[in-house]
Design a protein around this motif. Sequence first.
Motif, PDB file in Angstrom:
ATOM      1  N   ASP A 183       0.352   0.980  -3.177  1.00 16.52           N
ATOM      2  CA  ASP A 183      -1.010   1.200  -2.697  1.00 16.52           C
ATOM      3  C   ASP A 183      -1.159   2.685  -2.348  1.00 16.52           C
ATOM      4  O   ASP A 183      -1.129   3.084  -1.179  1.00 16.52           O
ATOM      5  CB  ASP A 183      -1.281   0.312  -1.477  1.00 16.52           C
ATOM      6  CG  ASP A 183      -2.734   0.429  -1.002  1.00 16.52           C
ATOM      7  OD1 ASP A 183      -3.553   1.003  -1.756  1.00 16.52           O
ATOM      8  OD2 ASP A 183      -3.025  -0.053   0.108  1.00 16.52           O
ATOM      9  N   ARG A 190      -5.583  -4.724 -11.096  1.00 21.60           N
ATOM     10  CA  ARG A 190      -4.191  -5.131 -10.835  1.00 21.60           C
ATOM     11  C   ARG A 190      -3.713  -6.173 -11.834  1.00 21.60           C
ATOM     12  O   ARG A 190      -2.620  -6.056 -12.391  1.00 21.60           O
ATOM     13  CB  ARG A 190      -4.092  -5.687  -9.414  1.00 21.60           C
ATOM     14  CG  ARG A 190      -2.685  -6.173  -9.050  1.00 21.60           C
ATOM     15  CD  ARG A 190      -2.636  -6.709  -7.623  1.00 21.60           C
ATOM     16  NE  ARG A 190      -3.618  -7.769  -7.397  1.00 21.60           N
ATOM     17  CZ  ARG A 190      -3.477  -9.028  -7.805  1.00 21.60           C
ATOM     18  NH1 ARG A 190      -2.399  -9.391  -8.475  1.00 21.60           N
ATOM     19  NH2 ARG A 190      -4.416  -9.925  -7.559  1.00 21.60           N
ATOM     20  N   ARG A 203      -3.041   6.641  -3.677  1.00 22.89           N
ATOM     21  CA  ARG A 203      -4.145   7.254  -4.414  1.00 22.89           C
ATOM     22  C   ARG A 203      -3.721   7.522  -5.856  1.00 22.89           C
ATOM     23  O   ARG A 203      -2.542   7.798  -6.126  1.00 22.89           O
ATOM     24  CB  ARG A 203      -4.571   8.572  -3.764  1.00 22.89           C
ATOM     25  CG  ARG A 203      -5.062   8.412  -2.328  1.00 22.89           C
ATOM     26  CD  ARG A 203      -5.667   9.726  -1.806  1.00 22.89           C
ATOM     27  NE  ARG A 203      -4.809  10.871  -2.071  1.00 22.89           N
ATOM     28  CZ  ARG A 203      -3.801  11.238  -1.279  1.00 22.89           C
ATOM     29  NH1 ARG A 203      -3.512  10.523  -0.195  1.00 22.89           N
ATOM     30  NH2 ARG A 203      -3.081  12.312  -1.568  1.00 22.89           N
ATOM     31  N   PRO A 204      -4.663   7.492  -6.803  1.00 22.08           N
ATOM     32  CA  PRO A 204      -4.326   7.765  -8.203  1.00 22.08           C
ATOM     33  C   PRO A 204      -3.615   9.107  -8.382  1.00 22.08           C
ATOM     34  O   PRO A 204      -2.662   9.211  -9.164  1.00 22.08           O
ATOM     35  CB  PRO A 204      -5.679   7.746  -8.905  1.00 22.08           C
ATOM     36  CG  PRO A 204      -6.537   6.875  -8.056  1.00 22.08           C
ATOM     37  CD  PRO A 204      -6.080   7.094  -6.661  1.00 22.08           C
ATOM     38  N   LYS A 262      -5.894  -2.774  -5.128  1.00 24.80           N
ATOM     39  CA  LYS A 262      -6.729  -3.706  -4.362  1.00 24.80           C
ATOM     40  C   LYS A 262      -7.851  -4.287  -5.215  1.00 24.80           C
ATOM     41  O   LYS A 262      -8.468  -5.286  -4.828  1.00 24.80           O
ATOM     42  CB  LYS A 262      -7.307  -2.997  -3.138  1.00 24.80           C
ATOM     43  CG  LYS A 262      -6.247  -2.605  -2.116  1.00 24.80           C
ATOM     44  CD  LYS A 262      -6.845  -1.888  -0.923  1.00 24.80           C
ATOM     45  CE  LYS A 262      -5.774  -1.513   0.096  1.00 24.80           C
ATOM     46  NZ  LYS A 262      -6.330  -0.761   1.252  1.00 24.80           N
ATOM     47  N   ASP A 263      -8.106  -3.667  -6.350  1.00 27.58           N
ATOM     48  CA  ASP A 263      -9.086  -4.189  -7.296  1.00 27.58           C
ATOM     49  C   ASP A 263      -8.364  -5.224  -8.153  1.00 27.58           C
ATOM     50  O   ASP A 263      -7.525  -4.893  -8.976  1.00 27.58           O
ATOM     51  CB  ASP A 263      -9.632  -3.047  -8.159  1.00 27.58           C
ATOM     52  CG  ASP A 263     -10.730  -3.497  -9.108  1.00 27.58           C
ATOM     53  OD1 ASP A 263     -10.626  -4.620  -9.646  1.00 27.58           O
ATOM     54  OD2 ASP A 263     -11.682  -2.718  -9.335  1.00 27.58           O
ATOM     55  N   ASN A 287      -6.068   1.380  -8.676  1.00 25.21           N
ATOM     56  CA  ASN A 287      -6.435   0.743  -7.403  1.00 25.21           C
ATOM     57  C   ASN A 287      -5.880  -0.679  -7.403  1.00 25.21           C
ATOM     58  O   ASN A 287      -6.465  -1.579  -8.012  1.00 25.21           O
ATOM     59  CB  ASN A 287      -7.953   0.732  -7.219  1.00 25.21           C
ATOM     60  CG  ASN A 287      -8.372   0.137  -5.876  1.00 25.21           C
ATOM     61  OD1 ASN A 287      -7.516  -0.220  -5.054  1.00 25.21           O
ATOM     62  ND2 ASN A 287      -9.664   0.022  -5.645  1.00 25.21           N
ATOM     63  N   GLY A 304      -7.702   1.747 -15.220  1.00 25.35           N
ATOM     64  CA  GLY A 304      -8.762   2.100 -14.285  1.00 25.35           C
ATOM     65  C   GLY A 304     -10.071   1.389 -14.590  1.00 25.35           C
ATOM     66  O   GLY A 304     -10.079   0.236 -15.068  1.00 25.35           O
ATOM     67  N   LYS A 305     -11.178   2.080 -14.384  1.00 24.15           N
ATOM     68  CA  LYS A 305     -12.501   1.467 -14.526  1.00 24.15           C
ATOM     69  C   LYS A 305     -12.762   0.966 -15.938  1.00 24.15           C
ATOM     70  O   LYS A 305     -13.514   0.007 -16.135  1.00 24.15           O
ATOM     71  CB  LYS A 305     -13.570   2.471 -14.131  1.00 24.15           C
ATOM     72  CG  LYS A 305     -13.536   2.864 -12.647  1.00 24.15           C
ATOM     73  CD  LYS A 305     -14.605   3.890 -12.326  1.00 24.15           C
ATOM     74  CE  LYS A 305     -14.574   4.296 -10.854  1.00 24.15           C
ATOM     75  NZ  LYS A 305     -15.602   5.324 -10.546  1.00 24.15           N
TER      76      LYS A 305
END
Length: 576
Positions: free
Chosen positions: A516, A493, A518-519, A488-489, A486, A538-539
């Motif tokens: 930009d 980024r 989708r994964p 936008k995160d 993402n 990612g997270k």
Amino acid sequence: MREAPADAEVASHKFLVRAGYIRQLAAGIYSYLFLGNRSFNKIIRIVREEMDRIGQEFYLPALHPREIWEVSGRWELMGEHLFRLKDRKGADMCLGMTEEEVMTSIALKELRSYKQLPQIWYQIAPKFRDEPRPKSGLLRVRQFMMKDAYSFDIDPAGLDVSYKKHYETYCRIFDRCGLKYMVVEADSGAMGGKESHEFMVRTPAGEDQIVSCDGCDYAANMEKATSKLAPVADLPPEGDGKPLLVHTPGMKTIDDVAKFLGTSTNNKIKTLALMADATDEAGKKKSRAIVVLMRGNDQLNEAKLNATVATATRAMEESEIRALFKSPAGFLGPLGIGWATEIKNEDRPVLLVDKALEGRANLIAGANKEDYHQKNLTPGKDFHPTVYADLRAVTAGEACPKCGKALRIDTAVEIGHIFKLGYRYSESMGLRVLDKNGKEVKPIMGSYGIGIERILTAAVEQGNDADGFWLPAAIAPFEIVVAPVNVKDETVRVAAEDIAKRLEAAGYDVVLDDRDERPGVKFKDADLVGIPFRITVGKKVTEGTVEVVQRSTHEVRDVRISAILETFEKLLRRAG
């Protein structure tokens, strides 16, 4: 591209187009886009680095005057494969498909003494071939990039050294490119010369066939392969042992005759009636009969035949068959014809007998009489071959000539070919140097080629699945793709950008997928385009962790960001 081109039949064609490596301009003519060009340049760099260890790089014209090809004899020999054109003054030219003539013309002007030998000259440049049926993407094209090298030595012992240097250099090149390849004995074909080896990659997309043995190191292409045939019991002689005429009404085929007479097809001679057409010095067409005798249902290997008679052949027409054999097809045999005692310098028909028939006795062949065959035929007694030669095509399961185990046959792509040319071009083009005694001698030559596109296509063929392909790290356009899930995160980024910069600073080829999207889109594209490793940011970045995915195995591992450099030092050393 989500869909492969409608005409794409092999994996490399489908995926190189879909992944944006290449785009077709016309049949057999391709443009290289960004990813393809990066991979292409990496392959060229490897080839150049290894060739620079043994030779000097030249850059030669692609446009050649007709005269040098006529002097070598290949203006006619290459036929329609050669792209031909005229300049504004009407002079005949061609686009080079190989450079023996040009390199030899340079040697004519530059080489004077044995003290200047050996020489190894090479170039990496486009070549052109008017391919009648371009297909399979980059495997059969009309313009291609080739590394071609040429060696000049004072004697055969020197050529042996140059040949070995190229053999070892090719192994280093293909090893560095990450290919699984085989080296096979080969036929030199129109290039001329004697000893020859091909570097081959097994793949269903290949158009060549290679014969190999899993029990030892024997390997050869189909044009050169031999086998150890199982012994066959000869028939006992009938009557007084002289040729015996037998009635075989309507029995024209090998199987029909064998069944009718109650024998094995291996006791039957197959007669193949061919013609070689030529033009004499006065421009008059001249034809000569070439008759081949083979065992039963063995198949003729045309490359072996062409190498034996040193000319192309065609099937005899019905009128030519009747003129020579005085018989219709289906009942042809070797008796009653005055065969030539040697292939060259005679007008009489040539009788080539396959080595599988040498030493055999009491065979069955056509009687040159409709509805009749002859028994009790023994080569060397009842008829005299012009020459015995290995002419048969090997079949899978026959015994290896070295160890006796069963041979296998696979399709393969040729990625490199090395030839001992001998004196063909030195002789035809008048190349001479002075030896140690001040005597003029002909240098002996070698020729050595690598298809740059074929390295790329072979690598794709070796490593692909339903989702795309993976290239060895050394020739991939990028070694690593960093994919933030993402953009936008800001945390994700920034972490992705930092990882990419650190890896680039450490010398890795890295692409940052900062789209930009989708994964799932990013992962699907990464799987498609041949990059061997993906870093998913990612997270888990909040825990200081990212996922590293190895494309070839889909193995996923969690890696601490702080250990990312050490991880890839191990992974890429192991992978590449």
